[in-house]
Design a protein around this motif. Structure first.
Motif, PDB file in Angstrom:
ATOM      1  N   ALA A 111       0.814  -1.220   0.000  1.00  0.00           N
ATOM      2  CA  ALA A 111       0.000   0.000   0.000  1.00  0.00           C
ATOM      3  C   ALA A 111       0.847   1.270   0.000  1.00  0.00           C
ATOM      4  CB  ALA A 111      -0.935  -0.004   1.209  1.00  0.00           C
ATOM      5  N   LEU A 112       2.128   1.162   0.303  1.00  0.00           N
ATOM      6  CA  LEU A 112       2.996   2.326   0.479  1.00  0.00           C
ATOM      7  C   LEU A 112       2.945   3.334  -0.677  1.00  0.00           C
ATOM      8  CD1 LEU A 112       5.205   3.814   2.121  1.00  0.00           C
ATOM      9  CD2 LEU A 112       6.871   2.326   1.014  1.00  0.00           C
ATOM     10  N   PRO A 113       3.107   2.928  -1.932  1.00  0.00           N
ATOM     11  CA  PRO A 113       3.101   3.932  -2.998  1.00  0.00           C
ATOM     12  C   PRO A 113       1.746   4.637  -3.164  1.00  0.00           C
ATOM     13  CG  PRO A 113       4.017   1.858  -3.796  1.00  0.00           C
ATOM     14  CD  PRO A 113       3.428   1.591  -2.439  1.00  0.00           C
ATOM     15  N   THR A 114       0.695   3.995  -2.740  1.00  0.00           N
ATOM     16  CA  THR A 114      -0.639   4.558  -2.913  1.00  0.00           C
ATOM     17  C   THR A 114      -1.067   5.425  -1.745  1.00  0.00           C
ATOM     18  OG1 THR A 114      -1.259   2.611  -4.214  1.00  0.00           O
ATOM     19  CG2 THR A 114      -3.058   3.968  -3.370  1.00  0.00           C
ATOM     20  N   ILE A 115      -0.817   4.977  -0.517  1.00  0.00           N
ATOM     21  CA  ILE A 115      -1.342   5.708   0.645  1.00  0.00           C
ATOM     22  C   ILE A 115      -0.280   6.474   1.423  1.00  0.00           C
ATOM     23  CG2 ILE A 115      -3.280   4.118   0.890  1.00  0.00           C
ATOM     24  CD1 ILE A 115      -1.837   2.974   3.376  1.00  0.00           C
ATOM     25  N   GLY A 116       0.988   6.223   1.135  1.00  0.00           N
ATOM     26  CA  GLY A 116       2.058   6.975   1.777  1.00  0.00           C
ATOM     27  C   GLY A 116       2.698   6.272   2.960  1.00  0.00           C
ATOM     28  N   LEU A 117       3.820   6.848   3.368  1.00  0.00           N
ATOM     29  CA  LEU A 117       4.621   6.257   4.438  1.00  0.00           C
ATOM     30  C   LEU A 117       3.949   6.303   5.810  1.00  0.00           C
ATOM     31  CD1 LEU A 117       7.355   4.891   5.080  1.00  0.00           C
ATOM     32  CD2 LEU A 117       8.228   7.172   5.607  1.00  0.00           C
ATOM     33  N   PRO A 118       3.390   7.427   6.251  1.00  0.00           N
ATOM     34  CA  PRO A 118       2.812   7.449   7.598  1.00  0.00           C
ATOM     35  C   PRO A 118       1.685   6.425   7.789  1.00  0.00           C
ATOM     36  CG  PRO A 118       3.155   9.690   6.838  1.00  0.00           C
ATOM     37  CD  PRO A 118       3.397   8.779   5.656  1.00  0.00           C
ATOM     38  N   ALA A 119       0.795   6.313   6.813  1.00  0.00           N
ATOM     39  CA  ALA A 119      -0.312   5.360   6.932  1.00  0.00           C
ATOM     40  C   ALA A 119       0.196   3.918   6.902  1.00  0.00           C
ATOM     41  CB  ALA A 119      -1.328   5.582   5.817  1.00  0.00           C
ATOM     42  N   THR A 120       1.204   3.663   6.098  1.00  0.00           N
ATOM     43  CA  THR A 120       1.773   2.318   6.031  1.00  0.00           C
ATOM     44  C   THR A 120       2.483   1.967   7.333  1.00  0.00           C
ATOM     45  OG1 THR A 120       2.022   2.517   3.630  1.00  0.00           O
ATOM     46  CG2 THR A 120       3.307   0.795   4.723  1.00  0.00           C
ATOM     47  N   MET A 121       3.210   2.910   7.891  1.00  0.00           N
ATOM     48  CA  MET A 121       3.888   2.669   9.169  1.00  0.00           C
ATOM     49  C   MET A 121       2.867   2.416  10.278  1.00  0.00           C
ATOM     50  SD  MET A 121       7.114   2.642   8.591  1.00  0.00           S
ATOM     51  CE  MET A 121       6.677   1.907   7.029  1.00  0.00           C
ATOM     52  N   ALA A 122       1.768   3.157  10.265  1.00  0.00           N
ATOM     53  CA  ALA A 122       0.716   2.925  11.266  1.00  0.00           C
ATOM     54  C   ALA A 122       0.184   1.499  11.132  1.00  0.00           C
ATOM     55  CB  ALA A 122      -0.415   3.935  11.102  1.00  0.00           C
ATOM     56  N   ALA A 123      -0.093   1.070   9.903  1.00  0.00           N
ATOM     57  CA  ALA A 123      -0.625  -0.271   9.691  1.00  0.00           C
ATOM     58  C   ALA A 123       0.367  -1.341  10.132  1.00  0.00           C
ATOM     59  CB  ALA A 123      -1.008  -0.465   8.217  1.00  0.00           C
ATOM     60  N   LEU A 124       1.644  -1.125   9.868  1.00  0.00           N
ATOM     61  CA  LEU A 124       2.653  -2.092  10.320  1.00  0.00           C
ATOM     62  C   LEU A 124       2.688  -2.158  11.848  1.00  0.00           C
ATOM     63  CD1 LEU A 124       5.532  -1.375   7.784  1.00  0.00           C
ATOM     64  CD2 LEU A 124       4.167  -3.481   7.944  1.00  0.00           C
ATOM     65  N   SER A 125       2.496  -1.024  12.503  1.00  0.00           N
ATOM     66  CA  SER A 125       2.483  -1.052  13.967  1.00  0.00           C
ATOM     67  C   SER A 125       1.249  -1.794  14.480  1.00  0.00           C
ATOM     68  CB  SER A 125       2.561   0.359  14.546  1.00  0.00           C
ATOM     69  OG  SER A 125       1.342   1.046  14.410  1.00  0.00           O
ATOM     70  N   TRP A 126       0.116  -1.663  13.779  1.00  0.00           N
ATOM     71  CA  TRP A 126      -1.099  -2.386  14.174  1.00  0.00           C
ATOM     72  C   TRP A 126      -0.905  -3.892  13.994  1.00  0.00           C
ATOM     73  CZ3 TRP A 126      -4.422   1.265  10.706  1.00  0.00           C
ATOM     74  CH2 TRP A 126      -4.454   2.538  11.284  1.00  0.00           C
ATOM     75  N   LEU A 127      -0.212  -4.275  12.924  1.00  0.00           N
ATOM     76  CA  LEU A 127       0.116  -5.688  12.709  1.00  0.00           C
ATOM     77  C   LEU A 127       0.944  -6.203  13.884  1.00  0.00           C
ATOM     78  CD1 LEU A 127       0.295  -8.179  10.697  1.00  0.00           C
ATOM     79  CD2 LEU A 127       2.477  -7.173   9.986  1.00  0.00           C
ATOM     80  N   GLU A 128       1.951  -5.435  14.272  1.00  0.00           N
ATOM     81  CA  GLU A 128       2.818  -5.837  15.379  1.00  0.00           C
ATOM     82  C   GLU A 128       2.056  -5.928  16.697  1.00  0.00           C
ATOM     83  OE1 GLU A 128       5.927  -6.963  15.203  1.00  0.00           O
ATOM     84  OE2 GLU A 128       5.933  -6.660  13.038  1.00  0.00           O
ATOM     85  N   ASP A 129       1.029  -5.068  16.881  1.00  0.00           N
ATOM     86  CA  ASP A 129       0.202  -5.167  18.088  1.00  0.00           C
ATOM     87  C   ASP A 129      -0.276  -6.600  18.291  1.00  0.00           C
ATOM     88  OD1 ASP A 129       0.323  -2.407  18.453  1.00  0.00           O
ATOM     89  OD2 ASP A 129      -1.695  -2.050  17.664  1.00  0.00           O
ATOM     90  N   ILE A 130      -0.740  -7.210  17.230  1.00  0.00           N
ATOM     91  CA  ILE A 130      -1.327  -8.547  17.317  1.00  0.00           C
ATOM     92  C   ILE A 130      -0.247  -9.611  17.322  1.00  0.00           C
ATOM     93  CG2 ILE A 130      -2.861 -10.211  16.186  1.00  0.00           C
ATOM     94  CD1 ILE A 130      -4.155  -7.606  17.484  1.00  0.00           C
ATOM     95  N   ILE A 131       0.731  -9.486  16.470  1.00  0.00           N
ATOM     96  CA  ILE A 131       1.785 -10.499  16.408  1.00  0.00           C
ATOM     97  C   ILE A 131       2.538 -10.563  17.734  1.00  0.00           C
ATOM     98  CG2 ILE A 131       3.995 -11.072  15.328  1.00  0.00           C
ATOM     99  CD1 ILE A 131       2.773 -10.087  12.684  1.00  0.00           C
ATOM    100  N   ASN A 132       2.836  -9.413  18.323  1.00  0.00           N
ATOM    101  CA  ASN A 132       3.571  -9.398  19.598  1.00  0.00           C
ATOM    102  C   ASN A 132       2.708  -9.897  20.752  1.00  0.00           C
ATOM    103  OD1 ASN A 132       5.943  -8.500  18.437  1.00  0.00           O
ATOM    104  ND2 ASN A 132       5.427  -6.354  18.734  1.00  0.00           N
ATOM    105  N   VAL A 133       1.423  -9.585  20.774  1.00  0.00           N
ATOM    106  CA  VAL A 133       0.531 -10.056  21.829  1.00  0.00           C
ATOM    107  C   VAL A 133       0.389 -11.571  21.748  1.00  0.00           C
ATOM    108  CG1 VAL A 133      -1.892 -10.121  22.567  1.00  0.00           C
ATOM    109  CG2 VAL A 133      -0.779  -7.940  22.141  1.00  0.00           C
ATOM    110  N   ASP A 134       0.233 -12.076  20.520  1.00  0.00           N
ATOM    111  CA  ASP A 134       0.027 -13.509  20.344  1.00  0.00           C
ATOM    112  C   ASP A 134       1.271 -14.331  20.624  1.00  0.00           C
ATOM    113  OD1 ASP A 134      -2.620 -13.022  19.798  1.00  0.00           O
ATOM    114  OD2 ASP A 134      -2.369 -13.070  17.630  1.00  0.00           O
ATOM    115  N   LYS A 135       2.438 -13.686  20.651  1.00  0.00           N
ATOM    116  CA  LYS A 135       3.690 -14.398  20.970  1.00  0.00           C
ATOM    117  C   LYS A 135       3.778 -14.678  22.468  1.00  0.00           C
ATOM    118  CE  LYS A 135       6.871 -12.655  17.465  1.00  0.00           C
ATOM    119  NZ  LYS A 135       8.046 -11.790  17.273  1.00  0.00           N
ATOM    120  N   ASN A 136       3.202 -13.785  23.273  1.00  0.00           N
ATOM    121  CA  ASN A 136       3.340 -13.891  24.732  1.00  0.00           C
ATOM    122  C   ASN A 136       2.407 -14.905  25.327  1.00  0.00           C
ATOM    123  OD1 ASN A 136       5.243 -11.854  24.600  1.00  0.00           O
ATOM    124  ND2 ASN A 136       3.715 -10.245  24.824  1.00  0.00           N
TER     125      ASN A 136
END
Length: 106
Positions: free
Chosen positions: A81-106
């Motif tokens: 999505a980066l070229p279409t929606i930009g860096l800030p929105a993509t970085m936010a989405a990656l952080s949301w992904l990590e919210d779940i991946i990191n929670v599910d690891k614990n």
């Protein structure tokens, strides 16, 4: 792994006819076409990214994991999505992904 959010459960309880219709629509959309479950889940990650929907991205991350998507596949679905929606929105989405991946690891 896919636990429904309390707000959605409450909505379903308060508005059962709407919830039933919504679920039927989702079932129809998912079954009308050749895409497999994992591909659909990755597409939904991309849609959630583009729409800037944190809750949806959390939900679709869980569904993608359940469908067998790897962390790398999910990250690519978001990074596309980066070229279409930009860096800030993509970085936010990656952080949301990590919210779940990191929670599910614990």
């Amino acid at each position: 792994m896919s636990e429904l959010p309390k707000k959605f459960k409450d909505f379903m309880e308060d508005h059962p006819a709407i919830a039933t219709a919504y679920e039927a629509l989702g079932t129809a959309v998912h079954s009308d076409g050749p895409l497999n479950e994992k591909t659909r889940a990755l597409i939904k990650l991309g849609i959630s990214t583009g729409a800037g929907l944190e809750g949806a991205l959390h939900s679709h991350t869980r569904k993608a994991i359940d469908a067998g998507a790897t962390k790398e596949e999910m990250r690519q679905a978001i990074i596309l999505a980066l070229p279409t929606i930009g860096l800030p929105a993509t970085m936010a989405a990656l952080s949301w992904l990590e919210d779940i991946i990191n929670v599910d690891k614990n």
